[in-house]
Scaffold this motif. Structure first.
Motif, mmCIF file in Angstrom:
data_model
loop_
_atom_site.group_PDB
_atom_site.id
_atom_site.type_symbol
_atom_site.label_atom_id
_atom_site.label_comp_id
_atom_site.label_asym_id
_atom_site.label_seq_id
_atom_site.Cartn_x
_atom_site.Cartn_y
_atom_site.Cartn_z
ATOM 1 N N ARG A 1 26.060 -11.763 14.390
ATOM 2 C CA ARG A 1 25.124 -12.824 14.020
ATOM 3 C C ARG A 1 25.795 -13.850 13.101
ATOM 4 N N ILE A 2 26.642 -13.374 12.209
ATOM 5 C CA ILE A 2 27.377 -14.283 11.319
ATOM 6 C C ILE A 2 28.355 -15.126 12.124
ATOM 7 N N ARG A 3 29.091 -14.478 13.017
ATOM 8 C CA ARG A 3 30.087 -15.185 13.823
ATOM 9 C C ARG A 3 29.469 -16.228 14.744
ATOM 10 N N GLY B 1 27.048 -18.088 13.941
ATOM 11 C CA GLY B 1 26.550 -19.186 13.115
ATOM 12 C C GLY B 1 25.122 -19.052 12.634
ATOM 13 N N GLU B 2 24.502 -17.900 12.835
ATOM 14 C CA GLU B 2 23.104 -17.745 12.443
ATOM 15 C C GLU B 2 22.876 -17.965 10.946
ATOM 16 N N TYR B 3 23.893 -17.693 10.132
ATOM 17 C CA TYR B 3 23.757 -17.842 8.679
ATOM 18 C C TYR B 3 24.540 -19.027 8.138
ATOM 19 N N ASN B 4 24.979 -19.914 9.004
ATOM 20 C CA ASN B 4 25.717 -21.097 8.590
ATOM 21 C C ASN B 4 24.720 -22.205 8.254
ATOM 22 N N LEU B 5 24.641 -22.556 6.988
ATOM 23 C CA LEU B 5 23.684 -23.574 6.548
ATOM 24 C C LEU B 5 24.080 -24.972 6.963
ATOM 25 N N ASP B 6 25.326 -25.152 7.388
ATOM 26 C CA ASP B 6 25.821 -26.472 7.769
ATOM 27 C C ASP B 6 25.733 -26.757 9.276
ATOM 28 N N ARG B 7 25.303 -25.769 10.049
ATOM 29 C CA ARG B 7 25.272 -25.969 11.487
ATOM 30 C C ARG B 7 24.118 -26.870 11.888
ATOM 31 N N ASN B 8 24.285 -27.547 13.016
ATOM 32 C CA ASN B 8 23.254 -28.418 13.557
ATOM 33 C C ASN B 8 22.516 -27.708 14.676
ATOM 34 N N LEU B 9 21.202 -27.586 14.548
ATOM 35 C CA LEU B 9 20.399 -26.981 15.602
ATOM 36 C C LEU B 9 20.017 -28.051 16.596
ATOM 37 N N GLN B 10 20.128 -27.748 17.889
ATOM 38 C CA GLN B 10 19.795 -28.729 18.921
ATOM 39 C C GLN B 10 18.512 -28.359 19.607
#
Length: 91
Positions: A78-80, A82-91
């Motif tokens: 889940r970490i890999r 990006g589930e916990y990446n606060l900087d990711r962009n959700l589409q």
């Protein structure tokens, strides 16, 4: 409610209805406490470690060692992704 939350506003989107609302409220309380601690000079890393300890200890108390270990075993993927990446962009 705090406006400086470090957490993404969409946290808990997989939870349904009331559970999602309750989790969002809980997250806002935690963000407020986190921000207060940082204002008092507590380092983010120390807060993160203490939060993980408190969360894991609570999960063990509520669900037991095995169930908590199974939950934690799924975290690397889940970490890999990006589930916990606060900087990711959700589409």
């Amino acid at each position: 409610m705090t406006t400086r939350s470090i957490f993404a506003p969409g946290w808990g989107q997989d939870a349904a209805g009331r559970d999602q609302d309750e989790r969002q409220i809980a997250l806002e309380y935690l963000a407020e406490a986190w921000n207060s601690a940082e204002d008092d000079g507590v380092e983010s890393a120390a807060l993160a470690h203490a939060s993980l300890f408190a969360a894991l200890a609570t999960l063990v108390k509520l669900h037991g060692d095995d169930a908590t270990a199974e939950l934690i075993a799924n975290l690397p993927d889940r970490i890999r992704t990006g589930e916990y990446n606060l900087d990711r962009n959700l589409q």
